[in-house]
Write a protein that holds these residues in place. Structure first.
Motif, PDB file in Angstrom:
ATOM      1  N   HIS A  10       5.927   0.406   5.826  1.00 21.71           N
ATOM      2  CA  HIS A  10       4.914   1.671   5.647  1.00 21.71           C
ATOM      3  C   HIS A  10       5.806   2.993   5.461  1.00 21.71           C
ATOM      4  O   HIS A  10       5.463   3.739   4.729  1.00 21.71           O
ATOM      5  CB  HIS A  10       4.123   1.720   7.168  1.00 21.71           C
ATOM      6  CG  HIS A  10       3.232   2.962   6.772  1.00 21.71           C
ATOM      7  ND1 HIS A  10       2.243   3.051   6.249  1.00 21.71           N
ATOM      8  CD2 HIS A  10       3.300   4.175   7.828  1.00 21.71           C
ATOM      9  CE1 HIS A  10       1.678   4.287   6.499  1.00 21.71           C
ATOM     10  NE2 HIS A  10       2.420   4.582   7.483  1.00 21.71           N
ATOM     11  N   LEU A  50      -2.682  -6.521  11.067  1.00 18.84           N
ATOM     12  CA  LEU A  50      -2.531  -6.116  12.102  1.00 18.84           C
ATOM     13  C   LEU A  50      -3.802  -5.863  12.451  1.00 18.84           C
ATOM     14  O   LEU A  50      -3.930  -5.293  13.375  1.00 18.84           O
ATOM     15  CB  LEU A  50      -1.853  -4.778  11.795  1.00 18.84           C
ATOM     16  CG  LEU A  50      -0.115  -4.844  11.390  1.00 18.84           C
ATOM     17  CD1 LEU A  50       0.343  -3.467  11.170  1.00 18.84           C
ATOM     18  CD2 LEU A  50       0.517  -5.570  12.478  1.00 18.84           C
ATOM     19  N   LEU A  53      -1.234   1.910   9.469  1.00 22.58           N
ATOM     20  CA  LEU A  53      -0.768   0.809   9.288  1.00 22.58           C
ATOM     21  C   LEU A  53      -1.749  -0.330   9.124  1.00 22.58           C
ATOM     22  O   LEU A  53      -1.359  -1.531   8.377  1.00 22.58           O
ATOM     23  CB  LEU A  53       0.172   0.620  10.677  1.00 22.58           C
ATOM     24  CG  LEU A  53       1.495   0.986  10.827  1.00 22.58           C
ATOM     25  CD1 LEU A  53       1.912   0.878  12.118  1.00 22.58           C
ATOM     26  CD2 LEU A  53       2.445   0.499   9.850  1.00 22.58           C
ATOM     27  N   LYS A  54      -2.825  -0.433   9.788  1.00 22.48           N
ATOM     28  CA  LYS A  54      -3.843  -1.458   9.775  1.00 22.48           C
ATOM     29  C   LYS A  54      -4.471  -1.543   8.385  1.00 22.48           C
ATOM     30  O   LYS A  54      -4.971  -2.528   8.012  1.00 22.48           O
ATOM     31  CB  LYS A  54      -4.801  -1.340  10.873  1.00 22.48           C
ATOM     32  CG  LYS A  54      -4.292  -1.538  12.119  1.00 22.48           C
ATOM     33  CD  LYS A  54      -5.265  -1.276  13.429  1.00 22.48           C
ATOM     34  CE  LYS A  54      -6.316  -2.404  13.388  1.00 22.48           C
ATOM     35  NZ  LYS A  54      -7.199  -2.169  14.723  1.00 22.48           N
ATOM     36  N   ARG A 100      -3.038  -0.549   5.573  1.00 19.96           N
ATOM     37  CA  ARG A 100      -2.051  -1.181   4.695  1.00 19.96           C
ATOM     38  C   ARG A 100      -1.454  -2.486   4.933  1.00 19.96           C
ATOM     39  O   ARG A 100      -1.433  -3.319   3.816  1.00 19.96           O
ATOM     40  CB  ARG A 100      -0.659  -0.129   4.670  1.00 19.96           C
ATOM     41  CG  ARG A 100       0.285  -0.540   3.761  1.00 19.96           C
ATOM     42  CD  ARG A 100       1.550   0.485   3.718  1.00 19.96           C
ATOM     43  NE  ARG A 100       1.357   1.860   3.680  1.00 19.96           N
ATOM     44  CZ  ARG A 100       1.436   2.673   2.871  1.00 19.96           C
ATOM     45  NH1 ARG A 100       1.272   2.058   1.407  1.00 19.96           N
ATOM     46  NH2 ARG A 100       1.164   3.975   2.689  1.00 19.96           N
ATOM     47  N   PHE A 101      -1.669  -3.096   6.001  1.00 21.81           N
ATOM     48  CA  PHE A 101      -1.113  -4.387   6.255  1.00 21.81           C
ATOM     49  C   PHE A 101      -2.308  -4.934   7.202  1.00 21.81           C
ATOM     50  O   PHE A 101      -2.585  -4.901   8.598  1.00 21.81           O
ATOM     51  CB  PHE A 101       0.029  -4.480   7.138  1.00 21.81           C
ATOM     52  CG  PHE A 101       1.237  -3.820   6.450  1.00 21.81           C
ATOM     53  CD1 PHE A 101       1.788  -4.442   5.371  1.00 21.81           C
ATOM     54  CD2 PHE A 101       1.617  -2.416   6.824  1.00 21.81           C
ATOM     55  CE1 PHE A 101       3.038  -3.989   4.452  1.00 21.81           C
ATOM     56  CE2 PHE A 101       2.498  -1.972   6.228  1.00 21.81           C
ATOM     57  CZ  PHE A 101       3.544  -2.630   5.034  1.00 21.81           C
ATOM     58  N   CYS A 159       6.422  -4.084   9.576  1.00 23.65           N
ATOM     59  CA  CYS A 159       5.005  -3.519   8.854  1.00 23.65           C
ATOM     60  C   CYS A 159       5.363  -2.153   9.020  1.00 23.65           C
ATOM     61  O   CYS A 159       5.269  -1.226   7.893  1.00 23.65           O
ATOM     62  CB  CYS A 159       3.741  -3.798   9.639  1.00 23.65           C
ATOM     63  SG  CYS A 159       3.121  -5.591   9.111  1.00 23.65           S
TER      64      CYS A 159
END
Length: 148
Positions: free
Chosen positions: A83, A60, A53-54, A56-57, A79
């Motif tokens: 994802h 975060l 997640l971090k 990709r976004f 998010c």
């Protein structure tokens, strides 16, 4: 709030609570070691997911400053949903080299940003450190005792 019957997993830096399960520092062979192994395996899966997640976004990666602060949960949920859509469509996660590093002058913007209002401290709660440890023992005996 963690609903009854659910638990968060924390590392040994956190105190053990009824809702926050931590590993044994010196596990005994058997159920305690089995619990620690399962705890570690589960936390690794969660940490990998958070890492994805971090990557990709980038929002975060640090503190999310929005008003009202309750919107932080919504941002994280969105998010996660985006994802999952990306995973369903086989859209790759950016490699670390693909992520642009923030410009150095952004740090100055954070220094000049308005600071959160200091909330008055909560009244002290009588500590019951053993309660979480006893709960963890009961949890381990219920779910990891192989003698039954």
């Amino acid at each position: 709030m963690v609903p009854d019957g659910y638990h968060l997993l924390g590392d040994s830096g956190y105190p053990c609570k009824k809702w926050l399960l931590t590993p044994y520092l010196r596990p005994q062979p058997g159920p305690q070691s089995d619990y620690n192994r399962a705890h570690k395996k589960t936390r690794n899966v969660v940490e990998r997911g958070i890492g994805q997640l971090k990557r990709r976004f980038h929002v975060l990666h640090g503190e999310i400053r929005v008003t009202p602060t309750a919107k932080v949960c919504q941002i994280i949920k969105v998010c996660a949903m985006l994802h999952n859509i990306c995973k369903d469509r086989n859209i790759r996660i950016p490699a670390p080299k693909d992520i642009d590093e923030p410009a150095e002058d952004i740090e100055e913007d954070y220094d000049n940003a308005p600071q959160a209002v200091q909330q008055p401290p909560l009244p002290p709660v009588a500590p019951r450190p053993r309660e979480g440890l006893l709960y963890r023992d009961e949890f381990v005996n219920l779910h990891f005792d192989n003698d039954e």
